[in-house]
Motif scaffolding. Structure first.
Motif, PDB file in Angstrom:
ATOM      1  N   LEU A   1       0.834  -1.206   0.000  1.00 44.43           N
ATOM      2  CA  LEU A   1       0.000   0.000   0.000  1.00 44.43           C
ATOM      3  C   LEU A   1       0.872   1.261   0.000  1.00 44.43           C
ATOM      4  O   LEU A   1       0.525   2.264  -0.632  1.00 44.43           O
ATOM      5  CB  LEU A   1      -0.927  -0.006   1.214  1.00 44.43           C
ATOM      6  CG  LEU A   1      -1.993  -1.106   1.258  1.00 44.43           C
ATOM      7  CD1 LEU A   1      -2.797  -1.024   2.547  1.00 44.43           C
ATOM      8  CD2 LEU A   1      -2.922  -1.017   0.043  1.00 44.43           C
ATOM      9  N   TRP A   2       2.002   1.191   0.715  1.00 42.43           N
ATOM     10  CA  TRP A   2       2.912   2.341   0.712  1.00 42.43           C
ATOM     11  C   TRP A   2       3.449   2.601  -0.689  1.00 42.43           C
ATOM     12  O   TRP A   2       3.514   3.756  -1.135  1.00 42.43           O
ATOM     13  CB  TRP A   2       4.066   2.115   1.682  1.00 42.43           C
ATOM     14  CG  TRP A   2       4.944   3.328   1.825  1.00 42.43           C
ATOM     15  CD1 TRP A   2       4.787   4.350   2.707  1.00 42.43           C
ATOM     16  CD2 TRP A   2       6.086   3.663   1.018  1.00 42.43           C
ATOM     17  NE1 TRP A   2       5.767   5.307   2.508  1.00 42.43           N
ATOM     18  CE2 TRP A   2       6.565   4.914   1.494  1.00 42.43           C
ATOM     19  CE3 TRP A   2       6.736   3.035  -0.036  1.00 42.43           C
ATOM     20  CZ2 TRP A   2       7.676   5.529   0.928  1.00 42.43           C
ATOM     21  CZ3 TRP A   2       7.845   3.664  -0.613  1.00 42.43           C
ATOM     22  CH2 TRP A   2       8.314   4.886  -0.130  1.00 42.43           C
TER      23      TRP A   2
ATOM     24  N   ALA B   1       7.168  11.940   3.965  1.00 39.30           N
ATOM     25  CA  ALA B   1       6.619  10.707   4.552  1.00 39.30           C
ATOM     26  C   ALA B   1       5.173  10.912   4.993  1.00 39.30           C
ATOM     27  O   ALA B   1       4.319  10.037   4.788  1.00 39.30           O
ATOM     28  CB  ALA B   1       7.488  10.277   5.737  1.00 39.30           C
ATOM     29  N   ARG B   2       4.885  12.034   5.586  1.00 41.73           N
ATOM     30  CA  ARG B   2       3.514  12.297   6.045  1.00 41.73           C
ATOM     31  C   ARG B   2       2.576  12.505   4.853  1.00 41.73           C
ATOM     32  O   ARG B   2       1.413  12.080   4.890  1.00 41.73           O
ATOM     33  CB  ARG B   2       3.503  13.513   6.969  1.00 41.73           C
ATOM     34  CG  ARG B   2       4.338  13.295   8.224  1.00 41.73           C
ATOM     35  CD  ARG B   2       4.416  14.529   9.094  1.00 41.73           C
ATOM     36  NE  ARG B   2       3.530  14.429  10.244  1.00 41.73           N
ATOM     37  CZ  ARG B   2       3.482  15.330  11.220  1.00 41.73           C
ATOM     38  NH1 ARG B   2       4.261  16.398  11.167  1.00 41.73           N
ATOM     39  NH2 ARG B   2       2.656  15.172  12.220  1.00 41.73           N
ATOM     40  N   GLU B   3       3.074  13.119   3.782  1.00 39.78           N
ATOM     41  CA  GLU B   3       2.256  13.288   2.585  1.00 39.78           C
ATOM     42  C   GLU B   3       1.872  11.933   2.003  1.00 39.78           C
ATOM     43  O   GLU B   3       0.714  11.718   1.630  1.00 39.78           O
ATOM     44  CB  GLU B   3       3.021  14.098   1.541  1.00 39.78           C
ATOM     45  CG  GLU B   3       3.175  15.571   1.852  1.00 39.78           C
ATOM     46  CD  GLU B   3       3.999  16.260   0.784  1.00 39.78           C
ATOM     47  OE1 GLU B   3       4.000  15.774  -0.368  1.00 39.78           O
ATOM     48  OE2 GLU B   3       4.658  17.270   1.094  1.00 39.78           O
ATOM     49  N   ILE B   4       2.838  11.023   1.913  1.00 42.54           N
ATOM     50  CA  ILE B   4       2.557   9.703   1.356  1.00 42.54           C
ATOM     51  C   ILE B   4       1.537   8.976   2.223  1.00 42.54           C
ATOM     52  O   ILE B   4       0.621   8.305   1.717  1.00 42.54           O
ATOM     53  CB  ILE B   4       3.859   8.890   1.219  1.00 42.54           C
ATOM     54  CG1 ILE B   4       4.764   9.531   0.152  1.00 42.54           C
ATOM     55  CG2 ILE B   4       3.572   7.429   0.876  1.00 42.54           C
ATOM     56  CD1 ILE B   4       6.144   8.903   0.050  1.00 42.54           C
ATOM     57  N   ALA B   5       1.666   9.099   3.542  1.00 44.62           N
ATOM     58  CA  ALA B   5       0.746   8.418   4.459  1.00 44.62           C
ATOM     59  C   ALA B   5      -0.682   8.935   4.325  1.00 44.62           C
ATOM     60  O   ALA B   5      -1.634   8.227   4.699  1.00 44.62           O
ATOM     61  CB  ALA B   5       1.226   8.581   5.897  1.00 44.62           C
ATOM     62  N   ARG B   6      -0.850  10.117   3.769  1.00 45.47           N
ATOM     63  CA  ARG B   6      -2.186  10.700   3.643  1.00 45.47           C
ATOM     64  C   ARG B   6      -2.787  10.489   2.265  1.00 45.47           C
ATOM     65  O   ARG B   6      -3.839  11.054   1.946  1.00 45.47           O
ATOM     66  CB  ARG B   6      -2.111  12.192   3.989  1.00 45.47           C
ATOM     67  CG  ARG B   6      -1.785  12.432   5.468  1.00 45.47           C
ATOM     68  CD  ARG B   6      -1.340  13.846   5.763  1.00 45.47           C
ATOM     69  NE  ARG B   6      -0.950  13.980   7.183  1.00 45.47           N
ATOM     70  CZ  ARG B   6      -0.319  15.031   7.686  1.00 45.47           C
ATOM     71  NH1 ARG B   6      -0.010  16.061   6.902  1.00 45.47           N
ATOM     72  NH2 ARG B   6      -0.001  15.076   8.972  1.00 45.47           N
ATOM     73  N   LEU B   7      -2.118   9.668   1.451  1.00 39.51           N
ATOM     74  CA  LEU B   7      -2.627   9.346   0.120  1.00 39.51           C
ATOM     75  C   LEU B   7      -3.192   7.933   0.098  1.00 39.51           C
ATOM     76  O   LEU B   7      -2.691   7.034   0.782  1.00 39.51           O
ATOM     77  CB  LEU B   7      -1.507   9.475  -0.918  1.00 39.51           C
ATOM     78  CG  LEU B   7      -0.972  10.893  -1.181  1.00 39.51           C
ATOM     79  CD1 LEU B   7       0.247  10.822  -2.096  1.00 39.51           C
ATOM     80  CD2 LEU B   7      -2.047  11.775  -1.787  1.00 39.51           C
ATOM     81  N   GLU B   8      -4.242   7.746  -0.689  1.00 37.75           N
ATOM     82  CA  GLU B   8      -4.793   6.411  -0.872  1.00 37.75           C
ATOM     83  C   GLU B   8      -3.901   5.615  -1.819  1.00 37.75           C
ATOM     84  O   GLU B   8      -3.216   6.196  -2.674  1.00 37.75           O
ATOM     85  CB  GLU B   8      -6.224   6.495  -1.442  1.00 37.75           C
ATOM     86  CG  GLU B   8      -7.226   7.155  -0.520  1.00 37.75           C
ATOM     87  CD  GLU B   8      -7.501   6.337   0.747  1.00 37.75           C
ATOM     88  OE1 GLU B   8      -6.923   5.244   0.908  1.00 37.75           O
ATOM     89  OE2 GLU B   8      -8.272   6.824   1.584  1.00 37.75           O
ATOM     90  N   PRO B   9      -3.856   4.296  -1.630  1.00 41.87           N
ATOM     91  CA  PRO B   9      -4.690   3.491  -0.720  1.00 41.87           C
ATOM     92  C   PRO B   9      -4.144   3.358   0.709  1.00 41.87           C
ATOM     93  O   PRO B   9      -4.736   2.679   1.517  1.00 41.87           O
ATOM     94  CB  PRO B   9      -4.702   2.140  -1.406  1.00 41.87           C
ATOM     95  CG  PRO B   9      -3.347   2.053  -2.050  1.00 41.87           C
ATOM     96  CD  PRO B   9      -3.029   3.445  -2.522  1.00 41.87           C
ATOM     97  N   LEU B  10      -3.035   4.021   1.022  1.00 39.26           N
ATOM     98  CA  LEU B  10      -2.441   3.857   2.346  1.00 39.26           C
ATOM     99  C   LEU B  10      -3.256   4.553   3.434  1.00 39.26           C
ATOM    100  O   LEU B  10      -3.384   4.040   4.556  1.00 39.26           O
ATOM    101  CB  LEU B  10      -1.002   4.404   2.335  1.00 39.26           C
ATOM    102  CG  LEU B  10      -0.179   4.253   3.610  1.00 39.26           C
ATOM    103  CD1 LEU B  10      -0.042   2.790   4.013  1.00 39.26           C
ATOM    104  CD2 LEU B  10       1.203   4.889   3.427  1.00 39.26           C
ATOM    105  N   ARG B  11      -3.839   5.685   3.104  1.00 44.40           N
ATOM    106  CA  ARG B  11      -4.541   6.474   4.116  1.00 44.40           C
ATOM    107  C   ARG B  11      -5.622   5.660   4.828  1.00 44.40           C
ATOM    108  O   ARG B  11      -5.783   5.766   6.059  1.00 44.40           O
ATOM    109  CB  ARG B  11      -5.156   7.706   3.466  1.00 44.40           C
ATOM    110  CG  ARG B  11      -5.947   8.584   4.430  1.00 44.40           C
ATOM    111  CD  ARG B  11      -6.492   9.805   3.722  1.00 44.40           C
ATOM    112  NE  ARG B  11      -7.237  10.658   4.629  1.00 44.40           N
ATOM    113  CZ  ARG B  11      -7.790  11.818   4.294  1.00 44.40           C
ATOM    114  NH1 ARG B  11      -7.667  12.258   3.039  1.00 44.40           N
ATOM    115  NH2 ARG B  11      -8.452  12.533   5.172  1.00 44.40           N
ATOM    116  N   SER B  12      -6.359   4.855   4.095  1.00 43.37           N
ATOM    117  CA  SER B  12      -7.458   4.090   4.692  1.00 43.37           C
ATOM    118  C   SER B  12      -6.964   3.028   5.667  1.00 43.37           C
ATOM    119  O   SER B  12      -7.737   2.569   6.521  1.00 43.37           O
ATOM    120  CB  SER B  12      -8.290   3.428   3.584  1.00 43.37           C
ATOM    121  OG  SER B  12      -8.902   4.407   2.769  1.00 43.37           O
ATOM    122  N   ALA B  13      -5.702   2.619   5.535  1.00 45.01           N
ATOM    123  CA  ALA B  13      -5.162   1.577   6.422  1.00 45.01           C
ATOM    124  C   ALA B  13      -4.588   2.153   7.708  1.00 45.01           C
ATOM    125  O   ALA B  13      -4.281   1.407   8.631  1.00 45.01           O
ATOM    126  CB  ALA B  13      -4.089   0.778   5.686  1.00 45.01           C
TER     127      ALA B  13
END
Length: 549
Positions: free
Chosen positions: A161-162, A430-442
């Motif tokens: 997902l990342w 890193a925080r920007e990537i974490a706030r993008l789908e599909p990672l954000r939903s996890a």
């Protein structure tokens, strides 16, 4: 103190990533007698050979020097652990198993700094020669070397997902960051062979242990290099029973003790800053003020995100799951026990005008305060961000004139504006990537740093209070063309004949990536130069010890 009657042509101090390669290459000539000295034990403990065994070996004094830095102003006054391998194979026997060559431009810059023979055109073929890339042939990838390089056997959904979130940010997928281009995201390559660690000892010593001209001595801590009339003629060692011995070298002594051990040994032997050595009561053999200086390391900021789905943190918490994981590894050499320190990489640029990536991501489907201390008691994954080319420089200096006392390590992290700007920018990415789908939903929560840590100053303060080493010390015996450099381009110690250094301490600048593979390449390069120099009659040293051999 007893002097051994046996004389070697070459004494190699340190059986780590570089030293194992040096011993392998120099002992290939049956006419040359080589002795390899290692302060640690043999690599017989099974946890060394299980990839995930670094959780058991790191911070364990049976295998680790367990160095600790001095309190560092750049880390809010914190002192941090600096693990280094103290076992056959050195740090390659307890590292995270990630195989990274670095950027081609790193080596070209070394050459441009006045070090002929160290450009990518000359170093690239060495990497290719050392490795067998199990995926198959590729641009510049080796297929017949002793070092096995493989793709991960373990995959976890959170890491995939990342990758997808990073691609959503516009970062391309890169199937081979050790190929022509480093940029992008993808899966790490590992020094793993059929589910078992391929350390430097496994790759370069195990196949040649029957050579009659190679002697491997473990539990032999080097105390000093014996320097007589300006020439290195031997090494004084201590043994487990407390006895001391001197081993003699007919041709050369080669230090491969690492970025901490090599400068420490030089200083203990009288090679270093004259004033500082005299203050320790050490007889000065050669004034070399940069010994122990130019220290660089990769600092990592470890961002932890709590998850809505299970991660490896959950898999290892129950006895049943641990038994299942152990059985899977025993039967198939797969599963979590085959895992390296990280599964997924990212080589990114914090600014579009940069020619090459300046930050590296290590993505882990687990979270912990430190390897060896156990995982967190909740579902989470880690984004580790490190600056690839820090400007900050630190020092290694003697604590006492006793080799058994760890030296003073002052990394001097985050002491330049560029370093501060880069780590803050990397955390932001890193925080920007974490706030993008599909990672954000996890993701259920930004745990470390908390979501309310915002802005440049708060983010930098968090980095200072939480970042730690990613275990890549380099540069303390700098190679260079100027008189202040510790070694020249052929890795000969300035001011002392018959003495060379071959490990990450010789790097004039840290490479843009993990340092295990470059250390092996440095060892191979050194061995080739020693062999080249041996065939020139003017460079064949003869000493009084020849009569003893």
């Amino acid at each position: 103190m007893t002097e051994l009657a046996e004389i070697s042509d070459y004494l190699v101090v340190g059986a780590g990533s570089a030293g194992c390669v040096v011993a392998n290459r120099l002992s290939a000539d049956p006419a040359m007698r080589v002795t390899l000295l290692e302060a640690g034990r043999r690599d017989t403990n099974p946890w060394i050979h299980i990839p995930v065994g670094y959780f058991r070996t790191m911070h364990n004094p049976d295998f680790d020097w367990c160095y600790r830095t001095e309190p560092d102003p750049g880390l809010a006054g914190r002192a941090i652990d600096w693990p280094r391998g103290k076992v056959l194979g050195g740090s390659s026997s307890l590292n995270g198993l990630l195989y990274v060559r670095g950027q081609r431009q790193d080596y070209d810059r070394w050459a441009q700094m006045g070090n002929p023979g160290w450009s990518w055109d000359e170093i690239g073929p060495i990497f290719e020669e050392l490795e067998t890339f199990q995926r198959g042939s590729g641009d510049g990838r080796g297929q017949s070397g002793p070092l096995q390089v493989s793709d991960p056997r373990l995959h976890r959904q959170i890491c995939e997902l990342w990758i997808e979130a990073a691609k959503a940010k516009g970062i391309p997928y890169n199937p081979d960051y050790n190929g022509p281009v480093q940029d992008g995201v993808g899966h790490f390559q590992l020094t793993v062979d059929k589910g078992r660690r391929c350390s430097a000892a496994k790759a370069f010593l195990a196949p040649i242990r029957d050579r009659q001209n190679l002697r491997i001595v473990t539990e032999a801590q080097a105390l000093r290099i014996v320097i007589e009339e300006g020439r290195a003629t031997g090494v004084e060692i201590s043994r487990p029973d407390g006895s001391r011995q001197v081993l003699r070298a007919r041709r050369e002594v080669i230090l491969c003790a690492g970025a901490i051990g090599s400068p420490q040994l030089l200083m203990l032997s009288g090679v270093g800053d004259a004033e500082a050595l005299a203050g320790q009561g050490i007889c000065v053999r050669h004034h070399s003020p940069e010994v122990g200086r130019n220290l660089q390391d990769h600092l990592q900021a470890r961002l932890v995100f709590k998850c809505r789905e299970a991660t490896l943190n959950d898999e290892v918490r129950s006895l049943f799951n641990k038994a299942r994981i152990g059985l899977e590894y025993a039967l198939f050499r797969s599963g979590p026990m085959s895992m390296a320190a990280s599964l997924v990489f990212g080589f990114l640029r914090t600014r579009p005008e940069l020619a090459t990536p300046d930050i590296q991501f290590h993505i882990q489907p687990w979270s912990a305060d430190s390897p060896g201390e156990g995982v967190h008691p909740f579902s989470a994954f880690t984004q580790s961000v490190c600056q690839l080319r820090p400007e900050s420089r630190g020092t290694v200096t003697l604590r006492t004139p006793d080799a058994r006392d760890a030296p003073l390590i002052r990394p001097n992290y985050l002491s330049t504006q560029t370093d501060c700007d880069t780590i803050v920018a990397g955390i932001g990415i890193a925080r920007e990537i974490a706030r993008l789908e599909p990672l954000r939903s996890a993701i259920s929560e930004e745990f470390r740093p908390a979501e309310d840590v915002q802005g440049y100053d708060e983010t930098l303060s968090w980095a200072r209070e939480n970042s730690t080493t990613i275990y890549h010390p380099t540069g303390t015996c700098r190679m260079g063309a100027d008189d202040r450099a510790v070694v020249d381009a052929r890795l000969r110690v300035r001011g002392v004949e018959g003495l060379r250094v071959a490990d990450c301490s010789i790097m004039p600048e840290i490479v843009s990536g993990n340092t295990n593979a470059p250390a092996m390449a440095i060892g191979a390069k050194l061995a080739a130069m020693v062999i080249e120099d041996r065939v020139a009659p003017a460079l064949q040293p003869r000493t009084s010890y020849d009569r003893v051999a």
